[in-house]
Design a protein around this motif. Structure first.
Motif, short mmCIF file in Angstrom:
data_model
loop_
_atom_site.label_atom_id
_atom_site.label_comp_id
_atom_site.label_asym_id
_atom_site.label_seq_id
_atom_site.Cartn_x
_atom_site.Cartn_y
_atom_site.Cartn_z
N ARG A 150 0.82 -1.21 0.00
CA ARG A 150 0.00 0.00 0.00
C ARG A 150 0.86 1.27 0.00
N ASP A 151 1.91 1.31 0.80
CA ASP A 151 2.77 2.50 0.86
C ASP A 151 3.39 2.82 -0.50
N ASN A 152 3.82 1.78 -1.21
CA ASN A 152 4.42 1.99 -2.53
C ASN A 152 3.39 2.53 -3.52
N VAL A 153 2.19 1.97 -3.47
CA VAL A 153 1.12 2.41 -4.37
C VAL A 153 0.72 3.85 -4.05
N GLU A 154 0.61 4.18 -2.78
CA GLU A 154 0.22 5.54 -2.39
C GLU A 154 1.26 6.56 -2.83
N THR A 155 2.55 6.22 -2.73
CA THR A 155 3.59 7.13 -3.18
C THR A 155 3.49 7.37 -4.67
N ALA A 156 3.32 6.31 -5.43
CA ALA A 156 3.21 6.44 -6.89
C ALA A 156 1.99 7.30 -7.25
N ALA A 157 0.88 7.08 -6.58
CA ALA A 157 -0.34 7.85 -6.85
C ALA A 157 -0.12 9.33 -6.52
N ALA A 158 0.58 9.60 -5.44
CA ALA A 158 0.85 10.99 -5.05
C ALA A 158 1.70 11.72 -6.10
N LEU A 159 2.48 10.95 -6.86
CA LEU A 159 3.30 11.54 -7.93
C LEU A 159 2.53 11.66 -9.24
N GLY A 160 1.28 11.20 -9.25
CA GLY A 160 0.44 11.33 -10.43
C GLY A 160 0.38 10.10 -11.31
N MET A 161 1.01 9.01 -10.87
CA MET A 161 0.97 7.78 -11.65
C MET A 161 -0.39 7.12 -11.50
N LYS A 162 -0.81 6.42 -12.55
CA LYS A 162 -1.99 5.56 -12.44
C LYS A 162 -1.53 4.36 -11.62
N THR A 163 -2.33 3.94 -10.68
CA THR A 163 -1.89 2.86 -9.78
C THR A 163 -2.95 1.79 -9.62
N GLY A 164 -2.47 0.62 -9.23
CA GLY A 164 -3.32 -0.49 -8.87
C GLY A 164 -2.61 -1.28 -7.78
N ARG A 165 -3.39 -1.89 -6.92
CA ARG A 165 -2.80 -2.69 -5.85
C ARG A 165 -3.11 -4.15 -6.11
N MET A 166 -2.07 -4.96 -6.20
CA MET A 166 -2.20 -6.38 -6.46
C MET A 166 -1.85 -7.15 -5.20
N ARG A 167 -2.57 -8.19 -4.94
CA ARG A 167 -2.21 -9.05 -3.81
C ARG A 167 -1.26 -10.13 -4.33
N LEU A 168 -1.74 -11.32 -4.61
CA LEU A 168 -0.87 -12.41 -5.04
C LEU A 168 -1.23 -12.97 -6.41
N ASP A 169 -2.43 -12.73 -6.86
CA ASP A 169 -2.94 -13.34 -8.07
C ASP A 169 -2.51 -12.58 -9.33
N PRO A 170 -1.72 -13.20 -10.21
CA PRO A 170 -1.29 -12.50 -11.43
C PRO A 170 -2.46 -12.11 -12.33
N LEU A 171 -3.55 -12.89 -12.30
CA LEU A 171 -4.72 -12.53 -13.11
C LEU A 171 -5.36 -11.26 -12.58
N GLU A 172 -5.31 -11.07 -11.26
CA GLU A 172 -5.81 -9.83 -10.65
C GLU A 172 -4.97 -8.65 -11.13
N ALA A 173 -3.67 -8.83 -11.20
CA ALA A 173 -2.79 -7.76 -11.68
C ALA A 173 -3.08 -7.44 -13.15
N GLU A 174 -3.29 -8.47 -13.95
CA GLU A 174 -3.60 -8.26 -15.36
C GLU A 174 -4.90 -7.49 -15.51
N ALA A 175 -5.91 -7.86 -14.73
CA ALA A 175 -7.20 -7.17 -14.80
C ALA A 175 -7.07 -5.72 -14.39
#
Length: 72
Positions: A35-60
């Motif tokens: 979460r901390d990594n995703v929040e930092t990226a979002a604060a810089l204006g990047m589009k972000t997504g948080r993935m747990r363990l499932d690669p299909l979740e990341a792809e989606a």
């Protein structure tokens, strides 16, 4: 990160990566399970997504961020 002496979630590693890609942070997509990594990226204006363990979740998440239809 060890080559440049920076680690997530230090904003400088995100900015350096975007610079090396010749992209603005707002043109980048960042997906991570921390979460901390995703929040930092979002604060810089990047589009972000948080993935747990499932690669299909990341792809989606990536497809949704990029507005790409799912594969058939």
């Amino acid at each position: 990160s060890s080559d440049v002496g920076l680690r997530k979630p230090d904003p400088e590693i995100y900015l350096l990566t975007a610079h090396q890609l010749k992209a603005e942070p707002t043109e980048c997509v960042f997906i991570d399970d921390n979460r901390d990594n995703v929040e930092t990226a979002a604060a810089l204006g990047m589009k972000t997504g948080r993935m747990r363990l499932d690669p299909l979740e990341a792809e989606a998440a990536l497809r949704e961020l990029l507005a790409v239809s799912p594969r058939l």
